[in-house]
Design a protein around this motif. Structure first.
Motif, mmCIF file in Angstrom:
data_model
loop_
_atom_site.group_PDB
_atom_site.id
_atom_site.type_symbol
_atom_site.label_atom_id
_atom_site.label_comp_id
_atom_site.label_asym_id
_atom_site.label_seq_id
_atom_site.Cartn_x
_atom_site.Cartn_y
_atom_site.Cartn_z
ATOM 1 N N THR A 1 -18.091 -27.077 22.055
ATOM 2 C CA THR A 1 -17.612 -27.057 23.436
ATOM 3 C C THR A 1 -17.916 -25.704 24.087
ATOM 4 O O THR A 1 -18.164 -25.627 25.296
ATOM 5 N N ASP A 2 -17.927 -24.643 23.252
ATOM 6 C CA ASP A 2 -18.178 -23.298 23.771
ATOM 7 C C ASP A 2 -19.665 -22.973 23.900
ATOM 8 O O ASP A 2 -20.086 -22.306 24.847
ATOM 9 N N PHE A 3 -20.475 -23.433 22.921
ATOM 10 C CA PHE A 3 -21.875 -23.018 22.882
ATOM 11 C C PHE A 3 -22.815 -24.194 22.623
ATOM 12 O O PHE A 3 -22.441 -25.170 21.950
ATOM 13 N N ALA A 4 -24.030 -24.062 23.130
ATOM 14 C CA ALA A 4 -25.161 -24.859 22.654
ATOM 15 C C ALA A 4 -25.841 -23.955 21.629
ATOM 16 O O ALA A 4 -26.429 -22.922 21.978
ATOM 17 N N GLY A 5 -25.719 -24.292 20.354
ATOM 18 C CA GLY A 5 -26.159 -23.404 19.288
ATOM 19 C C GLY A 5 -27.653 -23.457 19.028
ATOM 20 O O GLY A 5 -28.388 -24.302 19.555
ATOM 21 N N PRO A 6 -28.146 -22.546 18.159
ATOM 22 C CA PRO A 6 -29.570 -22.464 17.831
ATOM 23 C C PRO A 6 -29.977 -23.533 16.825
ATOM 24 O O PRO A 6 -29.132 -24.133 16.160
ATOM 25 N N THR A 7 -31.270 -23.754 16.722
ATOM 26 C CA THR A 7 -31.829 -24.643 15.694
ATOM 27 C C THR A 7 -32.613 -23.853 14.661
ATOM 28 O O THR A 7 -33.032 -24.410 13.650
ATOM 29 N N ALA A 8 -32.806 -22.546 14.898
ATOM 30 C CA ALA A 8 -33.515 -21.675 13.958
ATOM 31 C C ALA A 8 -33.289 -20.233 14.394
ATOM 32 O O ALA A 8 -32.787 -19.957 15.495
ATOM 33 N N ALA B 1 -37.714 -18.310 7.469
ATOM 34 C CA ALA B 1 -36.506 -19.050 7.082
ATOM 35 C C ALA B 1 -36.689 -20.542 7.304
ATOM 36 O O ALA B 1 -37.386 -20.983 8.213
ATOM 37 N N VAL B 2 -36.042 -21.327 6.441
ATOM 38 C CA VAL B 2 -36.003 -22.789 6.587
ATOM 39 C C VAL B 2 -34.587 -23.153 7.018
ATOM 40 O O VAL B 2 -33.620 -22.911 6.276
ATOM 41 N N CYS B 3 -34.457 -23.732 8.245
ATOM 42 C CA CYS B 3 -33.129 -23.967 8.822
ATOM 43 C C CYS B 3 -32.872 -25.452 9.039
ATOM 44 O O CYS B 3 -33.795 -26.239 9.263
ATOM 45 N N ALA B 4 -31.594 -25.805 8.986
ATOM 46 C CA ALA B 4 -31.173 -27.187 9.243
ATOM 47 C C ALA B 4 -29.874 -27.155 10.029
ATOM 48 O O ALA B 4 -28.968 -26.362 9.730
ATOM 49 N N THR B 5 -29.779 -28.016 11.056
ATOM 50 C CA THR B 5 -28.569 -28.086 11.878
ATOM 51 C C THR B 5 -27.706 -29.252 11.442
ATOM 52 O O THR B 5 -28.204 -30.271 10.946
ATOM 53 N N ALA B 6 -26.387 -29.120 11.637
ATOM 54 C CA ALA B 6 -25.456 -30.197 11.297
ATOM 55 C C ALA B 6 -25.509 -31.275 12.366
ATOM 56 O O ALA B 6 -25.745 -31.005 13.541
ATOM 57 N N SER B 7 -25.275 -32.523 11.940
ATOM 58 C CA SER B 7 -25.293 -33.643 12.893
ATOM 59 C C SER B 7 -24.162 -33.527 13.908
ATOM 60 O O SER B 7 -24.235 -34.103 14.993
ATOM 61 N N THR B 8 -23.117 -32.761 13.568
ATOM 62 C CA THR B 8 -21.987 -32.593 14.485
ATOM 63 C C THR B 8 -22.279 -31.571 15.572
ATOM 64 O O THR B 8 -21.487 -31.389 16.497
ATOM 65 N N GLY B 9 -23.407 -30.866 15.483
ATOM 66 C CA GLY B 9 -23.794 -29.916 16.514
ATOM 67 C C GLY B 9 -23.008 -28.630 16.516
ATOM 68 O O GLY B 9 -22.979 -27.926 17.530
ATOM 69 N N ASN B 10 -22.387 -28.283 15.392
ATOM 70 C CA ASN B 10 -21.581 -27.057 15.370
ATOM 71 C C ASN B 10 -21.909 -26.152 14.190
ATOM 72 O O ASN B 10 -21.118 -25.273 13.851
ATOM 73 N N ALA B 11 -23.067 -26.339 13.542
ATOM 74 C CA ALA B 11 -23.398 -25.495 12.390
ATOM 75 C C ALA B 11 -24.909 -25.431 12.206
ATOM 76 O O ALA B 11 -25.640 -26.372 12.520
#
Length: 281
Positions: A207-214, A220-230
């Protein structure tokens, strides 16, 4: 017991008498061979009384069994019987096993720092009173480290992480504006033997942020959570005393208590830090 003579016996006797009387007499007299030759009135006088009943004869052998009769037709179906009484209620089943414990909820938001104390009152002599005590630094980061692993603090505390490290002045940032995008830096500090492999995980309130995807580190190899908060990133080049990676966050709504949490794991050790920030419209 008195015996009665049967008519046939009498006739036979008379015939015998005539036979014994001589041939000459027989030639001039009729021979009676049947009761029909005697006048009924005479015959009636010759009739004796009925003799007693003879003995019962021996029972004859049992006759052979008769043939079995054919099968009779099927009878009509009887009316249904009355319903039986209801059965007794079964015993209560055993209580099911307790379900597994749910996953731990997200970490609660950090409370706001106290405000700066008010200035002290002027002394009686007219001299300026002593300045009141200063409250804790507002929106300063908090950390949890091990003896050999930590996350550097924000510029407000003299560190090289958190909000504002990548801006031109490398100054602390305490307020974000809704709709703007800001850099957020995580600096991994290894004070012991430096390991190359590790991970950085960021969590926030969607609700506070639109977070990064990398991050800005392309290795680095990055993965985002399906909930959009990690976001979780793995690295193979952390073998430095200070290793930083920068991420971009877009502020979405007013919230004076917004924050991003960072966790670092290296060689089985874990360190974490919380970076609060205010978002205004």
């Amino acid at each position: 017991m008195r015996k009665h003579l049967h008519p046939s016996t009498i006739i036979a006797t008379v015939a015998l008498v005539f036979a014994l009387a001589g041939t000459s007499y027989a030639a001039s007299t009729y021979l009676i061979t049947s009761t029909n030759q005697i006048t009924p009135s005479v015959l009636k006088t010759l009739k004796g009384q009925r003799g007693p009943r003879g003995d019962i004869g021996v029972t004859g052998a049992q006759g052979s069994a008769g043939l079995t009769g054919g099968t009779g037709p099927i009878g009509l179906t009887g009316a249904p019987g009355a319903p039986g009484a209801p059965g007794t209620t079964g015993a209560t089943g055993a209580t099911g096993a307790t379900g597994a414990t749910g996953i731990q909820g997200e970490r609660g938001r950090r409370g706001r720092r106290g405000e700066t104390g008010v200035a002290g009152a002027n002394g009686n002599t007219g001299a300026t009173g002593a300045t009141g005590a200063v409250g804790p630094a507002e929106l300063e980061s908090s950390r949890s480290c091990t003896p050999t692993l930590c996350i550097d603090a924000d510029p407000n505390s003299g560190g090289s992480g958190g909000w504002g490290f990548n801006n031109v002045l490398n100054a602390p940032v305490t307020d974000l504006t809704v709709g703007q995008t800001y850099p957020f830096t995580v600096t991994v500090v290894q004070d012991g033997s430096e390991n190359s492999n590790g991970s950085i995980t960021l969590t926030w309130n969607p609700t506070d942020f639109a977070g990064p995807t990398a991050g800005s580190d392309g290795s680095a190899v990055c993965a985002t959570a399906s909930t959009g908060n990690a976001l979780s990133c793995t690295y193979t080049d952390l073998a430095h005393q200070y290793k930083s990676d920068s991420f971009s966050f877009k502020a979405l709504t007013d919230n004076p208590d917004a924050q991003v949490a960072a966790t670092v794991e290296v060689n089985g050790e874990e360190a974490s830090a919380l970076f609060p920030v205010a978002i205004t419209g």
